[in-house]
Design an enzyme around this catalytic site. Structure first.
Site, PDB file in Angstrom:
ATOM      1  N   THR A 173      -1.897   9.056   2.281  1.00  0.00           N
ATOM      2  CA  THR A 173      -1.731   7.497   2.491  1.00  0.00           C
ATOM      3  C   THR A 173      -2.308   7.057   3.592  1.00  0.00           C
ATOM      4  O   THR A 173      -2.689   7.626   4.588  1.00  0.00           O
ATOM      5  CB  THR A 173      -0.234   7.125   2.517  1.00  0.00           C
ATOM      6  OG1 THR A 173       0.516   7.539   3.464  1.00  0.00           O
ATOM      7  CG2 THR A 173       0.421   8.030   1.233  1.00  0.00           C
ATOM      8  N   TYR A 203       7.232   8.334  16.608  1.00  0.00           N
ATOM      9  CA  TYR A 203       7.387   8.188  15.025  1.00  0.00           C
ATOM     10  C   TYR A 203       8.513   9.141  14.899  1.00  0.00           C
ATOM     11  O   TYR A 203       9.392   8.768  13.955  1.00  0.00           O
ATOM     12  CB  TYR A 203       5.997   8.552  14.471  1.00  0.00           C
ATOM     13  CG  TYR A 203       6.021   8.860  13.015  1.00  0.00           C
ATOM     14  CD1 TYR A 203       6.032   7.534  12.249  1.00  0.00           C
ATOM     15  CD2 TYR A 203       6.103  10.091  12.439  1.00  0.00           C
ATOM     16  CE1 TYR A 203       6.245   7.535  10.867  1.00  0.00           C
ATOM     17  CE2 TYR A 203       6.053  10.179  11.071  1.00  0.00           C
ATOM     18  CZ  TYR A 203       6.148   8.955  10.264  1.00  0.00           C
ATOM     19  OH  TYR A 203       6.219   8.815   8.991  1.00  0.00           O
ATOM     20  N   SER A 231       0.901  -1.142  -0.106  1.00  0.00           N
ATOM     21  CA  SER A 231      -0.009   0.125  -0.007  1.00  0.00           C
ATOM     22  C   SER A 231       0.911   1.271   0.167  1.00  0.00           C
ATOM     23  O   SER A 231       2.144   1.175   0.049  1.00  0.00           O
ATOM     24  CB  SER A 231      -0.992   0.150   1.263  1.00  0.00           C
ATOM     25  OG  SER A 231      -0.006   0.007   2.318  1.00  0.00           O
ATOM     26  N   LYS A 247      12.061   8.295  13.012  1.00  0.00           N
ATOM     27  CA  LYS A 247      12.371   8.994  11.744  1.00  0.00           C
ATOM     28  C   LYS A 247      13.702   9.829  11.888  1.00  0.00           C
ATOM     29  O   LYS A 247      14.439  10.018  10.776  1.00  0.00           O
ATOM     30  CB  LYS A 247      11.278   9.939  11.212  1.00  0.00           C
ATOM     31  CG  LYS A 247      10.006   8.769  10.688  1.00  0.00           C
ATOM     32  CD  LYS A 247      10.626   7.834   9.646  1.00  0.00           C
ATOM     33  CE  LYS A 247       9.387   7.051   9.070  1.00  0.00           C
ATOM     34  NZ  LYS A 247       9.684   6.073   7.830  1.00  0.00           N
TER      35      LYS A 247
END
Length: 367
Positions: free
Chosen positions: A245, A210, A43, A214
């Protein structure tokens, strides 16, 4: 900022390519017959790359935990592109054995027995948000915070990177990556593409895990691009802004309501530019919404409505690292090394005596 050039620059030593230019669209034809491994390919960006690179004739082996979606995507892409070299395998990137199996399958499925490129794409947002909202920690057996985001976005990327470095340098028929190479004479590649985020260099409220993951991916990239050339591998990095997304959560969509977001198409385009040009080495870009921007008199970027200014979504970041920051660090290390040489054995003996004295004092005090 002072730019250090010439003998103070290590750009040539690590083989970094010149700053990027983005003229026109990408020619994907060089990807024909290349073998590309993608994690998180069922995806989002991963799906976009599977579709595009398979259409260009690449052998694409992608992994994901979503078996129904991965299986359906494989069938659809094979039918659409007439390319039978599109393969899906279940892969949990947090599991070392699972990733090992994905890479071994890629070698088995590869027409030439090797891997040309790896995309460390799998990622999730932190949906639990437990780190900043601790509860019941005064219990007899308090629970640890949920670290799924860290496991996928950092540990999984490190696993992928470790495997990629091994298999890319052993890619049959490949040559060490170089920005001076002639793509028309190059049949194979050794390319590692990491996927960061705007969170790699900017804070995102409530997404501490997160953001930490990152930021770490950015650190991994900046370290490896100064050393991975010894394996003949080229490494690049994509840092998408908020993009529509499945990774963008409902709360994220609510916070961004009315604001500009990037498009998956621009991210796929940026990744394809890196993938289809073996001369791009050690470069990173951020991808955001398309904007018309120009420089003002002070050199700052400002929005403009001028129609003659083309809208732009892809921006190079950390372009001059090896002409300033890393050079500073190298000079400091060099000074320390020269100081060590100057002091010689006398200095070494003095330091050793000091270390022994410190230990004896500790024993005397009972520590």
């Amino acid at each position: 900022m002072l730019k250090l050039k010439g003998r103070y620059s290590i750009v040539a030593q690590i083989g970094q390519s010149p700053p990027l230019e983005f003229p026109g669209s990408v020619d994907d034809s060089w990807l024909n017959n290349k073998v590309i491994v993608i994690t998180g390919g069922a995806s989002g960006f991963g799906e976009g790359w599977v579709r595009r690179w398979a259409a260009a004739g690449a052998c694409v082996v992608f992994g994901d935990i979503n078996v129904p979606r991965g299986t359906k995507l494989t069938e659809h892409v094979r039918a659409e592109t007439k390319n039978e070299h599109v393969h899906f395998r279940y892969c949990d990137v947090t599991s070392w054995p699972s990733q090992v199996e994905l890479f071994k399958e890629a070698i088995r499925l590869s027409p030439h027995g090797g891997i040309d490129a790896v995309v460390a794409n799998a990622g999730i947002a932190d949906s639990k948000l437990e780190l900043e909202n601790p509860k019941n920690l005064d219990a007899d057996d308090p629970p640890p915070p949920n670290l799924d985001c860290l496991d996928v976005d950092l540990i999984g990327v490190i696993y992928t990177t470790h495997l990629a470095i091994f298999y890319l340098q052993h890619n049959p028929g490949s040559a060490p990556a170089s920005y001076t190479t002639d793509p028309t004479r190059l049949l194979r590649d050794r390319h590692l593409l990491l996927i960061g985020s705007a969170a790699s260099f900017s804070p995102i409220p409530s997404q501490a895990l997160y953001g930490a993951s990152k930021h770490a991916v950015m650190g991994l990239y900046r370290c490896l691009r100064s050393s991975i050339f010894v394996h003949g591998i080229r490494i690049n990095l994509l840092c998408p802004y908020f993009v529509d997304t499945p990774l963008l959560t409902a709360s994220g969509r609510a916070l961004l309501a009315g604001a500009s977001v990037g498009t998956a198409e621009d991210v796929v385009e940026a990744g394809s530019r890196f993938m289809a040009d073996p001369r791009i080495v050690g470069r990173a870009v951020s991808i955001g919404p398309k904007l018309r921007i120009e420089e003002d008199e002070s050199g700052e970027y400002v929005l403009t409505q001028k129609r003659e200014v083309a809208p732009k979504a892809i921006w190079e970041i950390y372009a001059m690292d090896f002409e300033d920051t890393e050079v500073f660090q190298r000079r400091i290390v060099g000074i320390l090394n020269r100081a060590l040489e100057f002091r010689g054995w006398i200095g070494w003996g003095s330091d050793m005596m000091g270390a022994m004295s410190y230990r004896l004092k500790g024993l005397w005090r009972g520590s």
